[in-house]
Scaffold this active site. Structure first.
Site, PDB file in Angstrom:
ATOM      1  N   GLU A  64      41.527 112.667  67.231  1.00 47.16           N
ATOM      2  CA  GLU A  64      41.294 112.636  65.782  1.00 47.16           C
ATOM      3  C   GLU A  64      42.645 112.367  65.120  1.00 47.16           C
ATOM      4  OE1 GLU A  64      38.090 112.688  64.880  1.00 47.16           O
ATOM      5  OE2 GLU A  64      38.941 112.029  62.985  1.00 47.16           O
ATOM      6  N   SER A  65      42.778 111.160  64.546  1.00 46.49           N
ATOM      7  CA  SER A  65      44.094 110.758  64.050  1.00 46.49           C
ATOM      8  C   SER A  65      44.602 111.668  62.930  1.00 46.49           C
ATOM      9  CB  SER A  65      44.071 109.302  63.593  1.00 46.49           C
ATOM     10  OG  SER A  65      43.047 109.086  62.658  1.00 46.49           O
TER      11      SER A  65
ATOM     12  N   CYS B 264      42.685 103.988  70.477  1.00 42.62           N
ATOM     13  CA  CYS B 264      41.743 104.549  69.499  1.00 42.62           C
ATOM     14  C   CYS B 264      42.488 105.289  68.381  1.00 42.62           C
ATOM     15  CB  CYS B 264      40.740 105.431  70.231  1.00 42.62           C
ATOM     16  SG  CYS B 264      39.191 105.586  69.339  1.00 42.62           S
TER      17      CYS B 264
ATOM     18  N   HIS C   2      38.890 102.803  74.881  1.00 41.22           N
ATOM     19  CA  HIS C   2      39.548 103.803  75.741  1.00 41.22           C
ATOM     20  C   HIS C   2      39.662 103.301  77.173  1.00 41.22           C
ATOM     21  CE1 HIS C   2      39.430 107.459  73.138  1.00 41.22           C
ATOM     22  NE2 HIS C   2      38.496 106.777  72.534  1.00 41.22           N
TER      23      HIS C   2
ATOM     24  N   ARG D 114      39.052 102.906  60.004  1.00 37.97           N
ATOM     25  CA  ARG D 114      38.594 104.087  60.776  1.00 37.97           C
ATOM     26  C   ARG D 114      37.072 104.148  60.853  1.00 37.97           C
ATOM     27  NH1 ARG D 114      40.211 109.569  58.950  1.00 37.97           N
ATOM     28  NH2 ARG D 114      39.610 110.160  61.059  1.00 37.97           N
TER      29      ARG D 114
ATOM     30  N   GLU E 138      41.427 104.353  79.453  1.00 38.32           N
ATOM     31  CA  GLU E 138      41.631 105.494  80.364  1.00 38.32           C
ATOM     32  C   GLU E 138      40.306 106.070  80.849  1.00 38.32           C
ATOM     33  OE1 GLU E 138      41.876 105.563  77.181  1.00 38.32           O
ATOM     34  OE2 GLU E 138      41.180 107.481  76.369  1.00 38.32           O
TER      35      GLU E 138
ATOM     36  N   ILE F 133      34.513 104.947  71.323  1.00 34.94           N
ATOM     37  CA  ILE F 133      34.010 106.247  70.866  1.00 34.94           C
ATOM     38  C   ILE F 133      34.450 106.448  69.420  1.00 34.94           C
ATOM     39  CG2 ILE F 133      34.013 108.749  71.263  1.00 34.94           C
ATOM     40  CD1 ILE F 133      34.835 108.118  74.193  1.00 34.94           C
ATOM     41  N   ARG F 134      33.516 106.411  68.511  1.00 38.84           N
ATOM     42  CA  ARG F 134      33.827 106.498  67.067  1.00 38.84           C
ATOM     43  C   ARG F 134      35.124 105.736  66.781  1.00 38.84           C
ATOM     44  NH1 ARG F 134      35.099 110.903  64.948  1.00 38.84           N
ATOM     45  NH2 ARG F 134      35.666 111.995  66.848  1.00 38.84           N
TER      46      ARG F 134
HETATM   47  N1  GLN Z   1      37.527 108.462  64.748  1.00 40.50           N
HETATM   48  C1  GLN Z   1      38.802 108.890  65.272  1.00 40.50           C
HETATM   49  C2  GLN Z   1      39.874 108.833  64.197  1.00 40.50           C
HETATM   50  O1  GLN Z   1      39.666 108.248  63.182  1.00 40.50           O
HETATM   51  C3  GLN Z   1      39.203 108.033  66.455  1.00 40.50           C
HETATM   52  C4  GLN Z   1      38.216 108.236  67.573  1.00 40.50           C
HETATM   53  C5  GLN Z   1      38.822 108.276  68.932  1.00 40.50           C
HETATM   54  O2  GLN Z   1      40.042 108.316  69.106  1.00 40.50           O
HETATM   55  N2  GLN Z   1      37.982 108.308  69.935  1.00 40.50           N
HETATM   56  O3  GLN Z   1      40.928 109.380  64.370  1.00 40.50           O
END
Ligand code: GLN
Length: 191
Positions: A48-49, A79, A168, A105, A170, A132-133
């Site tokens: 989560e940034s 991400c 990702h 984002r 990884e 992922i999101r």
């Molecule tokens: N949605 C996250 C963000 O805005 C990023 C998602 C992730 O790193 N898998 O920080």
């Protein structure tokens, strides 16, 4: 060669596992004292940034890391890590802001929060990509080179020693993107 992995939050363990598979030494950065250890490259993981940005400032990691990135430390952001490096962030605030890209984002909307695909990555051929999101790169400026696109959206880019992916790598078996990063660290892949 030693790689530091920012380990404040998110998917940092998996990056260490890829580096183990590649036989590359690594350690985690959790606090300021960890910066005393020498390292040649830095991985900013997914997560989560906004939380990572807050913790980077609280733990006084932001300034020393930002300076090292500005001075040319090779860095790989996946991400949320991409968002931390973006100069412009749509739906959030910039953190290091060292890459000439605009990140959007949570760009794929709720219904498409996570998905997997295979797509062409410049110089690597077809690469598995797990999102992922994820953010995407809404705009890559003149200084940044586009490395991969999915459905017309930029999902990987490079600027000098900085490499970012919206997905990702990884989490998949393919180590190609990590190998590319390690070649930047070794100075074999100069822009
Ligand atoms: N949605 C996250 C963000 O805005 C990023 C998602 C992730 O790193 N898998 O920080």
């Amino acid at each position: 060669m030693t790689i530091a992995i920012l380990a404040l939050q998110g998917a940092f363990v998996e990056h260490g596992q890829v580096l183990d598979r590649l036989g590359v030494e690594h350690f985690e950065i959790r606090q300021k004292a960890d910066l005393d250890r020498p390292f040649d490259g830095l991985i900013l993981p997914g997560g989560e940034s906004t939380t990572m940005r807050k913790l980077l400032h609280e733990l006084e990691l932001f300034e020393p890391l930002c300076k090292r990135i500005q001075d040319g430390l090779p860095v790989f952001g996946t991400c949320a890590g991409l968002i931390l490096l973006a100069e412009r962030v749509d739906g959030g605030a910039p953190c290091f802001g060292t890459m000439d890209i605009a990140a959007r984002r949570n760009a794929y909307g709720r219904q498409l929060g996570s998905f997997h695909t295979d797509a062409e990555f410049s110089g690597l051929g077809t690469v598995p990509m797990t999102f992922i999101r994820a953010p995407y790169i809404a705009e890559a400026g003149k200084k940044a080179e586009i490395l991969a696109e999915v459905d017309g959206r930029i999902v990987a880019a490079r600027q000098g020693n900085q490499l970012v992916t919206a997905f990702h790598p990884e989490l998949d078996e393919d180590e190609g993107v990590h190998r590319l990063f390690l070649s930047l660290v070794e100075g074999e892949n100069k822009a």
